[in-house]
Design an enzyme around this catalytic site. Structure first.
Site, mmCIF file in Angstrom:
data_model
loop_
_atom_site.group_PDB
_atom_site.id
_atom_site.type_symbol
_atom_site.label_atom_id
_atom_site.label_comp_id
_atom_site.label_asym_id
_atom_site.label_seq_id
_atom_site.Cartn_x
_atom_site.Cartn_y
_atom_site.Cartn_z
ATOM 1 N N ASP A 93 3.927 -0.294 7.471
ATOM 2 C CA ASP A 93 4.061 -1.177 8.630
ATOM 3 C C ASP A 93 5.471 -1.226 9.185
ATOM 4 O O ASP A 93 5.666 -1.393 10.393
ATOM 5 C CB ASP A 93 3.641 -2.612 8.258
ATOM 6 C CG ASP A 93 2.144 -2.753 8.073
ATOM 7 O OD1 ASP A 93 1.415 -1.768 8.300
ATOM 8 O OD2 ASP A 93 1.696 -3.855 7.702
ATOM 9 N N PHE B 49 0.818 -1.213 0.000
ATOM 10 C CA PHE B 49 0.000 0.000 0.000
ATOM 11 C C PHE B 49 0.854 1.265 0.000
ATOM 12 O O PHE B 49 0.592 2.206 -0.750
ATOM 13 C CB PHE B 49 -0.936 0.006 1.217
ATOM 14 C CG PHE B 49 -2.049 -0.997 1.125
ATOM 15 C CD1 PHE B 49 -3.127 -0.776 0.280
ATOM 16 C CD2 PHE B 49 -2.021 -2.163 1.868
ATOM 17 C CE1 PHE B 49 -4.161 -1.704 0.181
ATOM 18 C CE2 PHE B 49 -3.039 -3.093 1.783
ATOM 19 C CZ PHE B 49 -4.121 -2.866 0.934
ATOM 20 N N GLY B 50 1.887 1.313 0.850
ATOM 21 C CA GLY B 50 2.720 2.502 0.931
ATOM 22 C C GLY B 50 3.546 2.726 -0.315
ATOM 23 O O GLY B 50 3.589 3.831 -0.869
ATOM 24 N N VAL C 34 14.870 -8.375 -2.275
ATOM 25 C CA VAL C 34 15.955 -7.601 -1.679
ATOM 26 C C VAL C 34 16.504 -8.359 -0.481
ATOM 27 O O VAL C 34 15.747 -8.808 0.391
ATOM 28 C CB VAL C 34 15.462 -6.209 -1.265
ATOM 29 C CG1 VAL C 34 16.539 -5.455 -0.487
ATOM 30 C CG2 VAL C 34 15.038 -5.412 -2.497
ATOM 31 N N GLU D 249 -12.456 -12.107 11.304
ATOM 32 C CA GLU D 249 -13.021 -12.316 9.966
ATOM 33 C C GLU D 249 -12.851 -13.760 9.502
ATOM 34 O O GLU D 249 -13.766 -14.336 8.893
ATOM 35 C CB GLU D 249 -12.394 -11.320 8.994
ATOM 36 C CG GLU D 249 -12.868 -9.902 9.262
ATOM 37 C CD GLU D 249 -12.082 -8.825 8.542
ATOM 38 O OE1 GLU D 249 -12.508 -7.657 8.595
ATOM 39 O OE2 GLU D 249 -11.040 -9.132 7.936
#
Length: 439
Positions: free
Chosen positions: A310, A26-27, A91, A182
């Site tokens: 995160d 997301f980032g 990486v 969930e």
């Protein structure tokens, strides 16, 4: 696994500064998109060639969606970006003195580095459990779990040992956060509405779904109202919730807790995550399993090195223990960092990051969800479930994914059916051990 000698990490030479982004979550995705017009070469490195919408992984795991509904190719996301380059590599570390990112097929120099490597499953030091439980952090985990669930019931129909049958049909979910809640709700819906039709020879009144949480409430990151509502809703659909319970061991179908034991062959681990730390960072740059950054997301002690999402630990007055490890934080930090990189290129002062909390939510199942909004607003039940659906559709990557997911949800709602109950590949204990090593 050996790497073919002909492979080498390479990108075109450039007259512009090179910005390397490690991670297409997301980032990283939000950051790269916001740098579209910047006069810089933007290089994204990720071990997968797709972005995963992780909040819906549990639906892939429980046969509600196919993986291509919640994942989209990273290269597709940047069509038309003149300055964007993607390389699918893992990486392995960073040499900060040489300003190089290290991979198994070579190193790549950078002018600016952004670590957006996300998080990995946190086993809290219980390495023996890591090899035995089922995590749910990546698409491959979701597919493994789905195969495991379906294989379990196929084998259950062939089992004559009643004691073994009970262990096979019982599922234990560890962790009472949104993912654990969930997954437990989705398993209960499978048991209550779908599996009895698929396996009419099995007695599903024997199937136990246990949710184990170490604290005294569910959904600790949300309001107390939401935690109580989630508990009530789960118990109503037949989930056994055990609070103040910690898993001590898991062996031969027995889950040992601090206050007793459960019989279950399947343990799904949703107990938490920790930062996916890149090798090469000094100890003083890491705090509580995350990379220590200042209010501009710059890694402390390293110029022109940033971390978002995160993996980033930003201590502020409002968040002394760092921001919550959630997608909205990563997205806001990625977009904000893009603005600060543009300011750096224009010799303008940087602006500090401030998180705008837009609320949090979790679904318990059909017509059941909880939503906390800023200002103390709280919703539950059917209306909260509609909000949850709308927000998740909105943030899916790509129109096709939105359409497929919505169609699947509409079909499931009116038919009580999940159409992806296929065992495409078998899942073995050896694959489970390998997945734990690859985490």
């Amino acid at each position: 696994m050996s790497i073919p000698s002909h492979l080498k990490l390479k990108v075109p030479d450039t007259e512009y500064p090179r910005i390397i982004i490690i991670g297409g979550g997301f980032g990283g995705l939000k950051l790269a998109k916001a740098l579209k017009k910047l006069r810089a070469q933007v290089v994204m490195l990720d071990r997968n060639n797709f972005h995963t919408f992780q909040p819906l992984l549990y639906q892939v795991a429980t046969a509600g969606l196919e993986p291509d509904s919640i994942a989209g190719p990273l290269r597709k996301s940047f069509e038309g970006h003149f300055n964007y380059i993607f390389r699918m590599v893992k990486v392995t570390g960073v040499d900060f003195e040489k300003k190089e990112v290290q991979t198994r097929i070579g190193n790549l120099s950078y002018d600016y580095l952004v670590i957006a490597s996300g998080s990995v499953t946190n086993y809290f030091g219980q390495d023996d459990l890591q090899k035995k439980v089922l995590p749910l952090k990546r698409v491959v985990h979701a597919l493994d779990l789905r195969s495991h669930i379906l294989q379990t019931f196929e084998q259950a129909e062939l089992t004559e040992d009643k004691d073994k049958l009970d262990k096979m049909m019982n599922f234990t979910v560890v962790g009472g956060g949104p993912t654990g809640v969930e997954v437990s709700g989705a398993l209960a819906e499978l048991r209550n509405h779908i599996l009895p039709s698929d396996y009419p020879d099995l007695d599903f009144s024997r199937m136990q779904i246990n949710l184990v949480e170490g604290s005294d409430r569910l959904l600790n990151g949300m309001s107390e109202k939401s935690g109580k509502e989630a508990l009530r809703a789960l118990e109503k659909i037949g989930v056994n919730v055990k609070l103040n319970a910690m898993v001590k061991s898991f062996e031969d179908g027995v889950v040992q807790l601090n206050d007793g034991q459960l019989e279950s062959d399947s343990v799904i681990w949703a107990a938490g995550v920790k930062g996916n730390i890149i090798d090469g960072l000094p100890a003083e740059s890491v705090m509580k399993g995350r990379i220590l950054v200042d209010e501009y997301n710059q890694v402390k002690g390293h110029d022109y090195v940033f971390a978002v999402g995160d993996v980033a630990m930003m201590e502020t007055k409002d968040f002394p223990n760092g921001h919550p490890m959630m997608a909205p934080v990563a997205m806001q930090q990625g977009e904000h960092l893009a603005g600060n990189l543009k300011r750096l290129f224009s010799d303008k002062p940087l602006k500090p990051f401030k998180y705008l909390d837009k609320g949090s939510m979790a679904t318990i199942g059909r017509n059941k969800a909880v939503v906390d909004m800023p200002g103390g607003l709280h919703f539950k039940g059917f209306f909260a479930w509609l909000i949850w659906m709308f927000i998740h559709i909105l943030y899916l990557i790509g129109f096709r994914n939105k359409l497929i997911t919505l169609n699947n949800w509409i079909w499931s709602y009116f038919t009580y059916d999940k159409g992806t109950r296929l065992i495409i590949r078998t899942f073995t204990a050896e694959q489970r051990r390998k997945a734990s090593r690859d985490e």
